[in-house]
Design a protein around this motif. Structure first.
Motif, short mmCIF file in Angstrom:
data_model
loop_
_atom_site.label_atom_id
_atom_site.label_comp_id
_atom_site.label_asym_id
_atom_site.label_seq_id
_atom_site.Cartn_x
_atom_site.Cartn_y
_atom_site.Cartn_z
N ASP A 138 1.00 -1.25 -0.20
CA ASP A 138 0.02 0.14 0.44
C ASP A 138 0.96 1.52 0.17
N GLN A 139 0.61 1.68 -1.35
CA GLN A 139 2.12 3.01 -1.18
C GLN A 139 1.65 4.30 -0.81
N GLU A 140 0.45 4.35 -0.64
CA GLU A 140 0.10 5.49 0.18
C GLU A 140 0.21 5.43 2.25
N LYS A 141 0.21 4.40 2.26
CA LYS A 141 0.31 4.38 3.92
C LYS A 141 1.58 3.64 3.83
N HIS A 142 2.15 3.67 2.80
CA HIS A 142 3.75 2.85 3.52
C HIS A 142 4.00 1.24 3.88
N VAL A 143 3.34 0.39 3.72
CA VAL A 143 3.16 -1.01 4.08
C VAL A 143 3.40 -2.09 3.07
N LYS A 144 3.71 -2.98 3.33
CA LYS A 144 3.90 -4.12 2.92
C LYS A 144 2.86 -5.57 3.54
N TYR A 145 1.93 -6.15 2.69
CA TYR A 145 1.09 -7.03 3.10
C TYR A 145 1.38 -8.21 2.59
N PRO A 146 2.01 -9.30 3.79
CA PRO A 146 2.27 -10.39 2.63
C PRO A 146 1.43 -11.91 2.65
N LEU A 147 1.00 -11.86 1.48
CA LEU A 147 -0.85 -12.54 1.66
C LEU A 147 0.06 -14.09 1.56
N ILE A 148 -0.52 -14.85 2.14
CA ILE A 148 -0.24 -16.39 2.53
C ILE A 148 -1.66 -17.24 2.23
N ALA A 149 -1.31 -18.11 0.98
CA ALA A 149 -2.11 -19.39 1.25
C ALA A 149 -1.64 -20.38 -0.14
N ASP A 150 -1.73 -21.69 0.49
CA ASP A 150 -1.36 -22.61 -0.90
C ASP A 150 -2.47 -22.51 -2.25
N SER A 151 -2.95 -21.67 -2.30
CA SER A 151 -3.05 -21.19 -3.76
C SER A 151 -2.25 -20.52 -4.62
N LEU A 152 -0.90 -19.54 -3.75
CA LEU A 152 -0.15 -18.84 -4.56
C LEU A 152 0.51 -19.88 -5.65
N LEU A 153 0.38 -20.82 -4.72
CA LEU A 153 1.77 -21.99 -5.38
C LEU A 153 1.05 -22.11 -6.48
N PRO A 154 2.83 -21.45 -7.47
CA PRO A 154 2.30 -22.58 -8.70
C PRO A 154 2.99 -23.48 -8.97
N ASP A 155 2.04 -24.00 -10.15
CA ASP A 155 2.19 -25.25 -10.76
C ASP A 155 2.90 -25.96 -11.47
N GLU A 156 3.82 -24.21 -12.14
CA GLU A 156 5.13 -25.19 -12.64
C GLU A 156 5.93 -24.45 -12.24
N ALA A 157 6.90 -24.35 -12.04
CA ALA A 157 8.69 -23.66 -12.12
C ALA A 157 9.69 -23.86 -13.14
N ILE A 158 9.64 -22.80 -14.14
CA ILE A 158 11.46 -23.21 -14.56
C ILE A 158 12.00 -22.61 -14.56
N LEU A 159 13.21 -23.79 -14.12
CA LEU A 159 15.13 -23.40 -13.19
C LEU A 159 15.69 -22.76 -14.56
N ASP A 160 15.72 -21.79 -15.47
CA ASP A 160 17.47 -21.81 -16.48
C ASP A 160 18.38 -21.53 -16.39
N PRO A 161 18.74 -21.77 -15.97
CA PRO A 161 20.45 -20.44 -15.42
C PRO A 161 20.53 -19.75 -16.41
N ASN A 162 20.33 -20.33 -17.92
CA ASN A 162 20.59 -19.16 -18.76
C ASN A 162 20.05 -17.60 -18.68
N LEU A 163 19.09 -17.67 -17.92
CA LEU A 163 17.91 -16.30 -17.95
C LEU A 163 18.41 -15.34 -16.56
N VAL A 164 19.47 -16.09 -16.59
CA VAL A 164 20.03 -15.60 -14.29
C VAL A 164 21.35 -14.64 -14.95
N ILE A 165 21.91 -15.28 -15.81
CA ILE A 165 23.52 -14.78 -16.88
C ILE A 165 23.89 -13.25 -16.95
N SER A 166 22.15 -12.57 -17.40
CA SER A 166 22.85 -10.98 -17.59
C SER A 166 22.40 -10.32 -16.07
#
Length: 379
Positions: A138-166
């Motif tokens: 919330d930029q107006e209040k300068h507050v960060k809100y953590p959301l916590i729920a299993d529904s936030l979990l991605p179904d898949e993740a791709i960890l390709d090291p070529n994407l972090v070289i730069s």
């Protein structure tokens, strides 16, 4: 009884982006950092989608510390496009934004189709691709809100090291020390168990073995791959065990002073270790369980650890040396903050840190005075 869910399917290693070739004839909503679009990195995704007759839309209105307003705009765009696949590519902000957009779309509009969620991190820091956490601001209040729920979990993740070289050295350092913080907080969390400990220990080891190599040579593909995996492992660890007051304070300070999240965690890390271990309060006959775990980790890492106190001290010294080698700021003054600015925000920071969901799993329950002392210590 405890339940551990490892829901996200991982595609790892070089060319793991080719897993996107399995998507055919779908509508795909892509959430990407502006840099990912401007640099052309997003084409690594779109080219693979285009080859299999998919329709896609790119949403790139992403900024660090994703604000509620961005999530609102994203929800509207998602609903209008109505995709069957959601892909987030970028740093933690892009993935966190995608999580929040998906979650609020489901809650507000009862989206009926099965929206498959794929996360593709392009920095090695948040572990957001395997966690049920998202942080919005919330930029107006300068507050960060953590959301916590299993529904936030991605179904898949791709960890390709070529994407972090730069990734530039300064961001490599910031995000890598965020990984180290995740591992250490999960390791001493009140919810830690043998499974989270194993993941945290491995992440810790990989960071100390490979992060400096990444920083000194971004094209070192082996080091990039190992740090990328460390980020994911630490994310798995804290998704099981939770975090602690380090993140609680970092969220509060980051919202007030706009210091990058990983850098803020790094500034706090050794002060929090010292506080959690209660070095000033314990003798050899009253050593804390948390201090024992820190010392155990130091010993496993080959640091000097003849007794509990020396093990904790050695751990702190090695972290401080790593921060120096990575040219990280050593205090808030080095980040351009004045004492007057700190004192003006200290009460707000303290209240927010105590309320933060991450603080609940800290091994030592902090008071208002404790939070204030930790923050003042890093000035």
């Amino acid at each position: 009884m405890e339940e551990i869910s490892l829901r996200t399917k991982l595609n790892i290693g070089a060319n793991s982006l080719d897993s996107l070739l399995k998507i055919t004839g779908q509508k795909v909503f892509i959430i990407a950092d502006p840099f990912i679009v401007q640099s052309g990195i997003v084409s690594e995704v779109t080219n693979r989608l285009h080859s299999n007759h998919n329709e896609y839309l790119i949403f790139s209105d992403i900024i660090p510390d994703p604000p509620i307003e961005t999530v609102t705009i994203g929800v509207k765009a998602l609903q209008e496009f109505y995709p069957s696949v959601l892909i987030a590519i970028g740093g933690g902000s892009a993935i966190d934004t995608a999580k929040a957009i998906k979650e609020f779309s489901i809650r507000l509009f009862k989206q009926e189709n099965d929206l498959k969620f794929i996360a593709i991190p392009t920095t090695s820091g948040t572990g957001s691709e395997v966690t049920s956490f998202s942080v919005i601001t919330d930029q107006e209040k300068h507050v960060k809100y953590p959301l916590i729920a299993d529904s936030l979990l991605p179904d898949e993740a791709i960890l390709d090291p070529n994407l972090v070289i730069s990734v530039p050295p300064v961001i490599t350092a910031d995000t890598g020390l965020d990984v180290l913080t995740h591992a250490l907080e999960a390791y001493v969390s009140t919810n830690a168990n043998d499974f989270s400990d194993a993941l945290a220990e491995k992440a810790f080891q990989l960071i100390f073995d490979y992060l400096l190599r990444c920083y000194n040579n971004g094209k070192d593909i082996e080091a990039r791959e190992k740090v990328h995996y460390a980020s994911c492992l630490a994310g798995m660890a804290f998704n099981i065990a939770g975090l602690g007051v380090n993140h609680g304070i970092a969220h509060a300070c980051g919202a007030q002073f706009h210091i990058p999240h990983g850098r803020m965690n790094a500034l706090l890390l050794t002060a929090v270790i010292e506080y959690n271990a209660d070095l000033k309060g314990f003798s050899n006959s009253t050593q804390t369980l948390t201090a024992q775990k820190y010392a155990q980790l130091a010993k496993k890492s080959g640091f000097s650890s003849s007794n509990i106190r020396s093990g904790v001290t050695s751990l702190i010294q090695h972290i401080q040396q790593l921060k120096k080698d990575l040219n990280m700021p050593q205090n808030l003054r080095a980040c351009g903050l004045t004492y007057e600015q700190l004192m003006k925000s200290l009460e707000t920071i303290t209240e927010a840190a105590l309320k933060d969901g991450c603080t609940k799993a800290n091994p030592r329950l902090p008071t208002t005075n404790d939070i204030e002392a930790i923050v003042k210590q890093i000035f």
